[in-house]
Design a protein around this motif. Structure first.
Motif, PDB file in Angstrom:
ATOM      1  N   GLY A  48       0.900  -1.011   0.005  1.00 13.01           N
ATOM      2  CA  GLY A  48      -0.015  -0.060   0.047  1.00 13.01           C
ATOM      3  C   GLY A  48       0.640   1.221   0.009  1.00 13.01           C
ATOM      4  N   TRP A  49       0.193   2.480  -0.049  1.00 12.13           N
ATOM      5  CA  TRP A  49       0.908   3.621  -0.331  1.00 12.13           C
ATOM      6  C   TRP A  49       0.192   4.817   0.358  1.00 12.13           C
ATOM      7  N   ILE A  50       0.758   5.704   0.905  1.00 11.67           N
ATOM      8  CA  ILE A  50       0.086   6.681   1.456  1.00 11.67           C
ATOM      9  C   ILE A  50       0.612   8.016   0.989  1.00 11.67           C
ATOM     10  N   TYR A  51      -0.155   8.673   0.346  1.00 13.20           N
ATOM     11  CA  TYR A  51       0.273  10.092  -0.418  1.00 13.20           C
ATOM     12  C   TYR A  51      -0.227  11.350   0.654  1.00 13.20           C
ATOM     13  N   VAL A  52       0.762  11.982   0.783  1.00 14.74           N
ATOM     14  CA  VAL A  52       0.652  13.067   2.036  1.00 14.74           C
ATOM     15  C   VAL A  52       1.034  14.595   1.249  1.00 14.74           C
ATOM     16  N   PRO A  53       0.087  15.378   1.564  1.00 12.88           N
ATOM     17  CA  PRO A  53       0.222  16.739   0.940  1.00 12.88           C
ATOM     18  C   PRO A  53       1.281  17.726   1.650  1.00 12.88           C
ATOM     19  N   ALA A  54       1.797  18.704   0.955  1.00 10.63           N
ATOM     20  CA  ALA A  54       2.933  19.375   1.977  1.00 10.63           C
ATOM     21  C   ALA A  54       2.211  20.276   2.872  1.00 10.63           C
ATOM     22  N   ALA A  55       0.942  20.747   2.602  1.00  6.56           N
ATOM     23  CA  ALA A  55       0.152  21.483   3.383  1.00  6.56           C
ATOM     24  C   ALA A  55      -0.245  20.840   4.604  1.00  6.56           C
ATOM     25  N   LYS A  56      -0.854  21.335   5.649  1.00  6.74           N
ATOM     26  CA  LYS A  56      -1.656  20.636   6.662  1.00  6.74           C
ATOM     27  C   LYS A  56      -2.907  20.020   6.092  1.00  6.74           C
ATOM     28  N   PRO A  57      -2.930  18.678   6.224  1.00  5.08           N
ATOM     29  CA  PRO A  57      -4.002  17.865   5.437  1.00  5.08           C
ATOM     30  C   PRO A  57      -5.212  18.271   6.638  1.00  5.08           C
ATOM     31  N   LYS A  58      -6.559  18.259   5.633  1.00  4.52           N
ATOM     32  CA  LYS A  58      -7.648  18.458   6.544  1.00  4.52           C
ATOM     33  C   LYS A  58      -8.573  17.363   6.504  1.00  4.52           C
ATOM     34  N   GLY A  59      -8.282  16.215   5.846  1.00  2.00           N
ATOM     35  CA  GLY A  59      -8.803  14.678   5.913  1.00  2.00           C
ATOM     36  C   GLY A  59      -8.014  13.615   5.267  1.00  2.00           C
ATOM     37  N   ILE A  60      -8.597  12.688   5.202  1.00  2.00           N
ATOM     38  CA  ILE A  60      -7.890  11.496   4.549  1.00  2.00           C
ATOM     39  C   ILE A  60      -9.041  10.683   3.703  1.00  2.00           C
ATOM     40  N   VAL A  61      -8.640  10.271   2.725  1.00  2.00           N
ATOM     41  CA  VAL A  61      -9.496   9.632   1.658  1.00  2.00           C
ATOM     42  C   VAL A  61      -8.795   8.260   1.336  1.00  2.00           C
ATOM     43  N   GLN A  62      -9.432   7.316   1.654  1.00  2.00           N
ATOM     44  CA  GLN A  62      -8.968   5.799   1.237  1.00  2.00           C
ATOM     45  C   GLN A  62      -9.430   5.343  -0.045  1.00  2.00           C
ATOM     46  N   LEU A  63      -8.674   5.225  -0.854  1.00  2.00           N
ATOM     47  CA  LEU A  63      -9.190   4.708  -2.284  1.00  2.00           C
ATOM     48  C   LEU A  63      -8.883   3.386  -2.425  1.00  2.00           C
ATOM     49  N   ILE A  64     -10.129   2.809  -2.998  1.00  2.00           N
ATOM     50  CA  ILE A  64     -10.251   1.294  -3.101  1.00  2.00           C
ATOM     51  C   ILE A  64     -10.431   0.724  -4.564  1.00  2.00           C
ATOM     52  N   HIS A  65      -9.499   0.150  -5.185  1.00  2.00           N
ATOM     53  CA  HIS A  65      -9.448  -0.029  -6.604  1.00  2.00           C
ATOM     54  C   HIS A  65     -10.412  -1.293  -6.991  1.00  2.00           C
ATOM     55  N   GLY A  66     -10.734  -1.436  -8.148  1.00  2.00           N
ATOM     56  CA  GLY A  66     -11.598  -2.387  -8.462  1.00  2.00           C
ATOM     57  C   GLY A  66     -11.165  -3.797  -8.826  1.00  2.00           C
ATOM     58  N   TYR A  67     -11.887  -4.621  -9.677  1.00  2.00           N
ATOM     59  CA  TYR A  67     -11.598  -5.903  -9.929  1.00  2.00           C
ATOM     60  C   TYR A  67     -10.341  -5.975 -10.947  1.00  2.00           C
ATOM     61  N   GLY A  68      -9.322  -6.790 -10.920  1.00  2.00           N
ATOM     62  CA  GLY A  68      -8.532  -6.693 -12.041  1.00  2.00           C
ATOM     63  C   GLY A  68      -7.689  -5.662 -12.322  1.00  2.00           C
ATOM     64  N   GLU A  69      -7.497  -4.437 -11.667  1.00  2.00           N
ATOM     65  CA  GLU A  69      -6.693  -3.353 -11.722  1.00  2.00           C
ATOM     66  C   GLU A  69      -5.702  -3.098 -10.730  1.00  2.00           C
ATOM     67  N   HIS A  70      -5.381  -1.907 -10.291  1.00  2.00           N
ATOM     68  CA  HIS A  70      -4.583  -1.699  -9.348  1.00  2.00           C
ATOM     69  C   HIS A  70      -4.748  -0.283  -9.002  1.00  2.00           C
ATOM     70  N   SER A  71      -4.314   0.208  -7.835  1.00  2.00           N
ATOM     71  CA  SER A  71      -4.364   1.641  -7.373  1.00  2.00           C
ATOM     72  C   SER A  71      -3.465   2.614  -8.155  1.00  2.00           C
ATOM     73  N   ARG A  72      -2.440   2.402  -8.897  1.00  2.00           N
ATOM     74  CA  ARG A  72      -1.752   3.615  -9.753  1.00  2.00           C
ATOM     75  C   ARG A  72      -2.669   3.947 -10.657  1.00  2.00           C
ATOM     76  N   ARG A  73      -3.651   3.092 -11.125  1.00  2.00           N
ATOM     77  CA  ARG A  73      -4.380   3.647 -12.253  1.00  2.00           C
ATOM     78  C   ARG A  73      -5.441   4.871 -12.014  1.00  2.00           C
ATOM     79  N   TYR A  74      -5.391   5.339 -10.731  1.00  2.00           N
ATOM     80  CA  TYR A  74      -5.930   6.526 -10.014  1.00  2.00           C
ATOM     81  C   TYR A  74      -4.825   7.731  -9.647  1.00  2.00           C
ATOM     82  N   LEU A  75      -3.832   7.714 -10.272  1.00  2.00           N
ATOM     83  CA  LEU A  75      -2.978   8.820 -10.133  1.00  2.00           C
ATOM     84  C   LEU A  75      -3.521  10.220 -10.429  1.00  2.00           C
TER      85      LEU A  75
END
Length: 307
Positions: A18-45
């Motif tokens: 897994g990967w956790i992408y963090v903004p340089a500025a102070k974050p206001k929230g977290i969103v966990q991205l869940i990919h679909g069947y047969g693919e992978h999370s880097r398709r959502y860059l």
């Protein structure tokens, strides 16, 4: 900033990447991205970048049997043998890792396609821990899943769960190009853009064209059963808001009907749900160059409204 993380899967066999992408500025929230069947999370860059630019930490992993997780464990299409909640429990494990690093921030889920099924399963068990959920390209009553579940159960019970018979995947997914003018690659139903189709078909981290084990497909059909109907929606905390989006030419959502089925299940059980349907677009609305920024901004606006 980027954290790469690894953790043991609920299936007690694999290590999930897994990967956790963090903004340089102070974050206001977290969103966990869940990919679909047969693919992978880097398709959502593109989407990940939009969320980070908007001030959100983004967490994502590659499911068991998918992407880097499958490559590292040598388990393409094999989800293990611990049942249909495996990926959902893995997503909750990732949440724990992110929460430990960044506690007390509002926490959102975004799930696309099978990722939306996982997000709905997650919301039914752990929804009290969430601020809001976006489901994209989701399904109501999934065509043929009930019949396939019975057939696959018989196959698994007879000792063939560790085999891969592509005909079962064909029964579940093979009809999805029925409204496409051509189906040379077989994935045209995801998006009408030939660039997206080619990229999807040639992606080395994409297991869509690799065989999925019979047991894994059985778990897929079971997953659909546990998130179908008002019986599912009643398990989700009534205070948890949903944003339900998709294209009206998406076969997974039965060309719009399935989106409204899910929204109606939620509405009828007292939930706050916003629904947005994009006319003329297929499954991956976030991969159309002409609307993806609008899709991403809609999700950001939904999350911002709950902070």
């Amino acid at each position: 900033m980027l954290h790469e993380v690894q953790f043991p899967s609920y299936n007690e066999r694999d290590t999930v990447c897994g990967w956790i992408y963090v903004p340089a500025a102070k974050p206001k929230g977290i969103v966990q991205l869940i990919h679909g069947y047969g693919e992978h999370s880097r398709r959502y860059l593109h989407m990940i970048s939009a969320f980070v630019d908007a001030g959100y930490i983004v967490a994502a992993d590659d499911h068991v049997g998918h992407g880097k997780t499958a490559m590292m464990n040598n388990t393409w299409g094999d989800w293990g043998d611990k049942g249909c909640h495996t990926m959902m429990e893995d997503e909750h494990a990732l949440t724990g890792i992110v929460r430990e690093k960044y506690p007390e921030l509002p926490y959102f889920l975004f799930g696309h396609s099978m990722g939306s099924f996982i997000a709905r399963d997650y919301a039914a068990k752990y929804g009290a821990e969430l601020t809001g959920v976006t489901i994209c390209g989701t399904a109501g009553v999934f065509r043929g899943a009930g019949e396939a579940e019975e057939e696959l159960k018989a196959v698994v019970d007879s000792g063939h769960g560790d085999e891969a018979d592509p005909s079962y995947a064909g029964k579940l997914l093979g009809w999805m190009c029925e409204r496409c003018e051509s189906s040379a690659l077989g994935n045209e139903w995801i998006c009408s853009d030939p660039y997206v189709q080619k990229d999807h078909a040639e992606d080395p981290f994409d297991a869509f064209t690799k065989p999925t084990l019979n047991r894994s497909l059985y778990y897929f059909t079971q997953m659909m059963r546990v998130i179908t109907g008002k019986e599912w929606a009643e398990k989700v905390p009534a205070s948890l808001p949903f944003y339900n989006i998709g294209g009206d030419q998406d076969p997974v959502g039965n060309y719009g009907q399935g989106l409204y089925e899910v929204s109606n299940w939620l509405h009828d059980t007292g939930h706050q749900v916003q629904t947005k349907v994009y006319p003329g677009y297929r499954h991956e609305i976030h991969n159309y160059a002409d609307i993806r920024c609008d899709v991403e901004q809609g999700i950001i606006d939904f999350m911002d409204s709950l902070i």
